[in-house]
Design an enzyme around this catalytic site. Structure first.
Site, PDB file in Angstrom:
ATOM      1  N   ARG A  65       0.824  -1.209   0.000  1.00 15.91           N
ATOM      2  CA  ARG A  65       0.000   0.000   0.000  1.00 15.91           C
ATOM      3  C   ARG A  65       0.861   1.263   0.000  1.00 15.91           C
ATOM      4  O   ARG A  65       0.514   2.273  -0.609  1.00 15.91           O
ATOM      5  CB  ARG A  65      -0.927  -0.013   1.220  1.00 15.91           C
ATOM      6  N   LEU A  68      -6.955   7.491  -1.485  1.00 15.61           N
ATOM      7  CA  LEU A  68      -6.993   6.067  -1.145  1.00 15.61           C
ATOM      8  C   LEU A  68      -7.985   5.878  -0.002  1.00 15.61           C
ATOM      9  O   LEU A  68      -7.929   6.608   0.997  1.00 15.61           O
ATOM     10  CB  LEU A  68      -5.622   5.561  -0.717  1.00 15.61           C
ATOM     11  N   SER A  69      -8.880   4.912  -0.138  1.00 13.31           N
ATOM     12  CA  SER A  69      -9.786   4.588   0.958  1.00 13.31           C
ATOM     13  C   SER A  69      -9.034   3.856   2.058  1.00 13.31           C
ATOM     14  O   SER A  69      -7.908   3.387   1.866  1.00 13.31           O
ATOM     15  CB  SER A  69     -10.948   3.726   0.452  1.00 13.31           C
ATOM     16  N   ALA A  70      -9.673   3.734   3.216  1.00 16.61           N
ATOM     17  CA  ALA A  70      -9.058   3.031   4.337  1.00 16.61           C
ATOM     18  C   ALA A  70      -8.886   1.553   4.003  1.00 16.61           C
ATOM     19  O   ALA A  70      -9.708   0.966   3.285  1.00 16.61           O
ATOM     20  CB  ALA A  70      -9.925   3.195   5.583  1.00 16.61           C
TER      21      ALA A  70
END
Length: 360
Positions: free
Chosen positions: A38, A63-65
């Site tokens: 990530r 970016l989402s969690a």
């Protein structure tokens, strides 16, 4: 959105925490998450935040969690050979993980509103193909990204087996999204503050299931003057792989399978030890009370015994960490697929093609 699990020290640590919290539940999803770091999708200077369970945004890049992506990947129920459409594909992080599961005979398309984000996603994809060891461990369906508003997709576009929308969908756009889905397909999208899984069971029938409560920015609707025709988004074509490309896929698969068979036949310690989880000691605490104004407030104070336990625990963890690092250094191997390709009696240009012109 996020914060559901503890922050990790690195990508593997983050995945351990997501597994422990039951956000990652299947082996194939775990393998995809471990294969794609990530942190590689963060801008320089922001990587320290990559392994926290938090969303991240910088300009148009978002970016989402991790907990959200985990639930999305599990809900999509991905299989090799499926077609996938990512609406609001962003950095390409999710699309790249999906590509590792659906494999070379799948379809992997993404639509992103912002041109600079599509360029960023293409750069990250190229970096992954050229430099990541994970690329040689999987059969990969390379994502194709286009710029456009996902609410303006051409009405005659083909349908997909799996669709994910990474922005909040208004109720009046729900049917628009459903039409893009094949019968038997799965659509995952946030709608009315719920991440929802929708399965198309027939020509005009669907089943819906709420996954978890979420908060997403809404889809951007294209603004235009009265009577102005909207810019239609043309999705990438679905093409048949060339014979040359198929040959590359099967040669790499055969060499990879041979290497796996050789590895399985050896009883040497070639597996990297599983990442050690940090043990959590049971802490004893002493209740004390302090006056704040006219109120008596309880305050938790660590005992001397707890401090002693923590010191001993730290010493044990340091010793185990040194031992783990030593083992990893011993078992770390070269890229065997690359070595096998380079050993083939072929022209250098053909070897480079089989390697996807990788730099590593």
């Amino acid at each position: 959105m996020g914060g559901a699990v503890s922050a990790g020290e690195d990508n593997d640590d983050l995945i351990d925490n997501l597994k422990e919290a039951q956000y990652i539940r299947t082996d194939k999803v775990e393998q995809a998450f471990r294969a794609i770091d990530r942190g590689d999708y963060y801008l320089d200077g922001y990587r320290d935040n990559a392994y926290k369970d938090l969303a991240w945004k910088h300009g148009n890049i978002h970016l989402s969690a991790p907990c959200i992506y985990s639930e999305v990947m599990e809900a999509l129920k991905l299989q090799p050979g499926l077609s996938f459409l990512n609406l609001g594909s962003g950095t390409g992080y999710l699309s790249t993980m999906v590509g590792l599961i659906i494999g070379p005979f799948g379809v992997n398309h993404g639509v992103e509103l912002h041109t600079d984000v599509v360029e960023y996603a293409r750069e990250k994809l190229e970096d992954f193909i050229k430099t990541s060891d994970s690329f040689d461990k999987f059969e990969f369906c390379e994502p194709v990204f286009v710029v456009g508003n996902c609410l303006e997709i051409s009405t005659d576009s083909h349908q997909y087996d799996r669709i994910y929308c990474g922005a909040g969908v208004q109720k009046d756009h729900e049917n628009y999204m459903k039409v893009l889905l094949k019968i038997g397909g799965i659509l995952v999208m946030p709608i009315e503050d719920q991440l929802t899984q929708i399965t198309r069971t027939g020509q005009c029938s669907w089943e819906s299931k709420n996954i978890l409560a979420v908060s997403f920015a809404p889809l951007v609707q294209q603004s235009r003057a009265d009577g102005e025709k909207p810019d239609s988004v043309e999705l990438p074509p679905v093409t048949v792989r060339s014979l040359q490309d198929l040959s590359r896929v099967y040669i790499r698969r055969t060499l990879r399978d041979l290497d796996n068979d050789d590895s399985a036949g050896k009883e040497t310690a070639q597996k990297v030890p599983q990442k050690r989880k940090r043990r959590r000691c049971q802490r004893r605490r002493i209740n004390t009370y302090v006056f704040v104004g006219n109120q008596l407030i309880p305050q938790m104070v660590e005992s001397e015994e707890e401090e002693h336990i923590e010191e001993e625990q730290k010493e044990v963890e340091d010793e185990e960490e040194e031992r783990d690092i030593g083992e990893i250094e011993i078992v770390k191997q070269a890229n065997m697929l690359r070595d096998q390709i380079m050993a083939l009696p072929l022209p250098e240009s053909l070897k480079a093609y089989l390697l996807f012109y990788r730099e590593k």
